[in-house]
Structure formats: C-alpha cells, structure tokens
Design an enzyme around this catalytic site. Sequence first.
Site, PDB file in Angstrom:
ATOM      1  N   ASP A   1       0.869  -1.167   0.000  1.00  0.00           N
ATOM      2  CA  ASP A   1       0.000   0.000   0.000  1.00  0.00           C
ATOM      3  C   ASP A   1       0.912   1.225   0.000  1.00  0.00           C
ATOM      4  OD1 ASP A   1      -2.236   1.589   0.034  1.00  0.00           O
ATOM      5  OD2 ASP A   1      -3.229   0.480   1.625  1.00  0.00           O
ATOM      6  N   TYR A   2       0.343   2.360  -0.343  1.00  0.00           N
ATOM      7  CA  TYR A   2       1.170   3.541  -0.586  1.00  0.00           C
ATOM      8  C   TYR A   2       1.931   3.987   0.670  1.00  0.00           C
ATOM      9  CZ  TYR A   2      -0.606   4.299  -5.304  1.00  0.00           C
ATOM     10  OH  TYR A   2      -0.883   4.187  -6.637  1.00  0.00           O
TER      11      TYR A   2
END
Length: 238
Positions: free
Chosen positions: A148-149
């Site tokens: 995930d970012y």
Amino acid sequence: IAEEARMRGAHQALTPVLDVARDARWGRVEETFGEDPYLISQMGVAAIKGLQGDATFKDKKKVIATLKHFAAHGQPESGTNCGPGNFSERVLRDTFLYPFKAAIEKGNVQSVMASYNEIDGVPSHANKWLLRDILRKEWGFQGVVVSDYYAITELNEKEDTISNYLAKDKEEAALLAAKAGVNIELPDIDCYPNLVQLVNSGRLDESVINDLVSALLTYKFQLGLFEDPYVNPDTIQV
C-alpha cells in the site's frame, strides 16, 4: 474498464476491495462491497474475471487485478483507518480472510495489496505468517504482493501519516518487507533501494530478491511489455 485502461497504457488495477466492513465509524466503508464475507467474495471473483479475463492478457484488453487490503482492514480499532485489527485466528479466517481465499482460488487473481494495519501487533507489510505462510504456502498464491502507498516507509516512520515504528530505519523497513514477501514498493521507491546494500552486507540473501523479481518479470512478459510496451492513441475512446 479493463479495455479502456489498457488503451491508455495501464496494466494493473488496484481493485477490487475485499475488506469486510464491520465498523460504520471507519471512513472507508464506502469503498467496500459491504459487511458479508460471502457477498464480498462473489463480487470480488466477478470483478477479477472482468478485469483479467483468462489472465493470459494476449488480446491486450485486460489488466492485472489487485485484491486489497490484505488483511483485516475493515474493522480497525475504534474505526480509525490504519488502526490495529485485534482478532482471533478463527475470526480472521471466517470473516476477513474468507473473501481473499475465495478470490484466489476461484478468480485466479494475479496481485494482492498488503494492508496498513497490524494483526496481533505485526504490521501486514512485515507479516511472514500472513504473506508467506497463509497467502503463498497454504493458498498457493503465485502472484505479486504490492505495498500500500508508503506502507513500507511507515514500518519505520513517515512524518505526515500514522507509522508503525517497527523498523529503526528505512533499511530495516526494506529488510522486513522483503523477507515478508512484498514484491514491489508503491507508489515511489523509498526503502527498497536499500536492498542492494542489504544483500552486499549479507543481511539479506540474494535468493529472496530473485524470488521477488521473478514474479514481476513473469507478468511483464505475459502482458507483452517487452515486445510491445506502447499504446495506439487512435484506439483511445473519449
């Protein structure tokens, strides 16, 4: 959706969301298919088949689908995004892991995104039990795990977001994520450039890198990115 994405040069979609929404206070409930694991699994499989087709990508009209967020992201403590998921293994398997297992077995999904939260105190991006033992060994997943970012950075610290403070620095964050089985860091490279030094110093076996990279290369070949990486602008629908 898949065809229009390919027309514009996209090859992977960060969807479908298979989080089981069990806390209405959580601000991302609207991203989900709801609170029922079976319904979510069926919607997820349908979305995967629509995006990936037969997953050969030969007609250049399909994209890689990405299940997210793995796992137990839909009922964070106090409804706070990125809050820990404190559940028994039975609850994890019966509720939060169920849609992912079904999507992998019935949808042949090619990618999974790890979640921001911790499970039993272990962040998903550093969780070998979750990403290697269950996802790969138990379920037989052969695809790519994407971060995930900025979640790998958050294993150490990211000033403007909630951080895990598990790793003492970005080098250790990269080490934990690589050992756990995260194939690629998104959206920008921040910690994974340290993998070279980790291998050179003997802290990380080069075979781990080979394993992580091989899956990425496999899908690039299947998508035809080495033979023909370009799009035809005349086919773009406006």
